[in-house]
Design an enzyme around this catalytic site. Structure first.
Site, mmCIF file in Angstrom:
data_model
loop_
_atom_site.group_PDB
_atom_site.id
_atom_site.type_symbol
_atom_site.label_atom_id
_atom_site.label_comp_id
_atom_site.label_asym_id
_atom_site.label_seq_id
_atom_site.Cartn_x
_atom_site.Cartn_y
_atom_site.Cartn_z
ATOM 1 C CB ILE A 153 -1.128 -0.024 1.331
ATOM 2 C CG1 ILE A 153 -2.055 1.072 1.165
ATOM 3 C CG2 ILE A 153 -0.115 0.028 2.543
ATOM 4 C CD1 ILE A 153 -2.918 1.022 0.055
ATOM 5 C CE1 TYR A 154 2.970 1.254 4.669
ATOM 6 C CE2 TYR A 154 5.113 0.530 4.659
ATOM 7 C CZ TYR A 154 4.039 0.698 5.260
ATOM 8 O OH TYR A 154 4.169 0.234 6.657
ATOM 9 C CB ALA A 155 4.133 5.590 -2.571
ATOM 10 N N GLY A 204 2.628 0.984 -4.150
ATOM 11 C CA GLY A 204 3.464 0.040 -4.578
ATOM 12 C C GLY A 204 5.121 0.589 -4.939
#
Length: 328
Positions: free
Chosen positions: A61-63, A65
């Site tokens: 979920i961070y940025a 992928g």
């Protein structure tokens, strides 16, 4: 650098884990106000490797992928794959291709998310795969069976869990044990000087059952390492951190003041006090996120600080119960 083994496993990791939530394409991040681009991210990852950090934590979920992609390319260029430990998480999906079967912890969603993470990271296997949250819509038997199958195929080596209630974690462990499936080896929980709710159930259960502890937000999103009225880019824009800590400002401020007193007493930084406190509480590898290389040098200095029982009691004394955040 100092190293430890995660829980009852033979996996050897640095006692600092580099968190990669601050890395990623700012146009794709829900916390874009303080995301670092790929060049900046690579510089910090290289610095971490030079200091002996071998443990890296990211999530799909961070940025959307791009954190995984940045980390994967940097480790490919700077490190021996067999020497580093890559952890990522699933549940939310990458934020780009979310539909009924690409998020959550169903068998289909798990396999979908793992394949996508492997591709972005550019690796054949994930060292530690965390479930980012508890899935209330999928039977835990389905989730644990799917995770076990990933371990059997070699695409995942160890399993971890994050941000859930202790009864949920115990249920997952029991389900796996009852069926002869792979159990979780590490818990990534919300734990720091300002938030200690997991001391009631989760942490004692993990210690008793040999589960490693790799807490996230060890510096309370920076709140324990600066004066309370100091402003930073993150403090102004990080809505998640605001939701965690803004409701308990008055009681937390008293703890931050005591951290400053202890740091003055030993002529060390506040971050070193916060990390030393966590290690002395029995955690393995706190996950530190940084936006500047010099922060890593500061964190490493915490290995030289030994707090007394009196120091620990002084830091603990002002804590009051908080509303549970993280576990949803």
């Amino acid at each position: 650098m100092e190293y430890t083994r995660i829980g009852n496993t033979g996996l050897e990791v640095s006692k600092l884990c580099l968190g990669c939530m601050s890395f990623g394409d700012a146009s794709k991040g829900f916390h874009s106000g303080w995301l670092l681009d790929e060049t900046q991210s690579r510089s910090i990852i290289k610095k971490a490797l030079d200091l002996g950090i071998n443990f890296f934590d990211t999530a799909n979920i961070y940025a959307q992928g791009t954190s995984e992609a940045y980390l994967g390319r940097a480790l490919h260029d700077f490190a021996d794959r067999d020497e580093v430990v890559i952890a990522t998480k699933l549940f939310f999906g990458d934020g780009q291709h979310e539909n009924r079967n690409t998020v959550g912890l169903s068998r289909k969603a798990i396999f979908n998310q793992v394949e996508a993470s492997l591709k972005r990271l550019g690796v054949d296997y994930i060292d530690i795969l965390y479930v980012h949250r508890w899935d209330y819509n999928t039977p835990i038997e389905e989730t644990m069976a799917a995770l076990h199958d990933l371990v059997r195929t070699g695409k995942v080596h160890y399993l971890g869990a994050s941000a859930m209630y202790a009864w949920q974690f115990q249920k997952a462990q029991y389900t796996a044990e009852k069926n002869g499936w792979t159990k979780f080896s590490v818990m990534q929980n919300h734990y720091n000087l300002l938030y200690r709710e997991d001391e009631r159930e989760m942490i004692p259960f993990c210690k008793d059952s040999g589960v490693g502890l790799a807490p996230y937000s060890p510096l309370a999103s920076g709140r324990v390492v600066r004066d309370w009225d100091a402003d930073t880019a993150r403090s102004k824009t990080d809505a998640i951190a605001k939701s965690k800590y803004d409701d308990t400002e008055e009681q937390d401020k008293a703890i931050v003041e005591r951290v400053a007193e202890i740091s003055d007493k030993y002529h060390v930084s506040r971050a070193q006090v916060a990390l030393a406190w966590l290690w002395q509480k029995g955690t393995h590898s706190p996950i530190v996120g940084v936006t500047k290389e010099n922060y890593l040098d500061d964190f490493v200095g915490a290995f030289h600080l030994q707090l007394t029982e009196g120091d620990i009691a002084y830091l603990d004394e002002k804590y009051l119960p908080h509303k549970v955040v993280g576990a949803l």
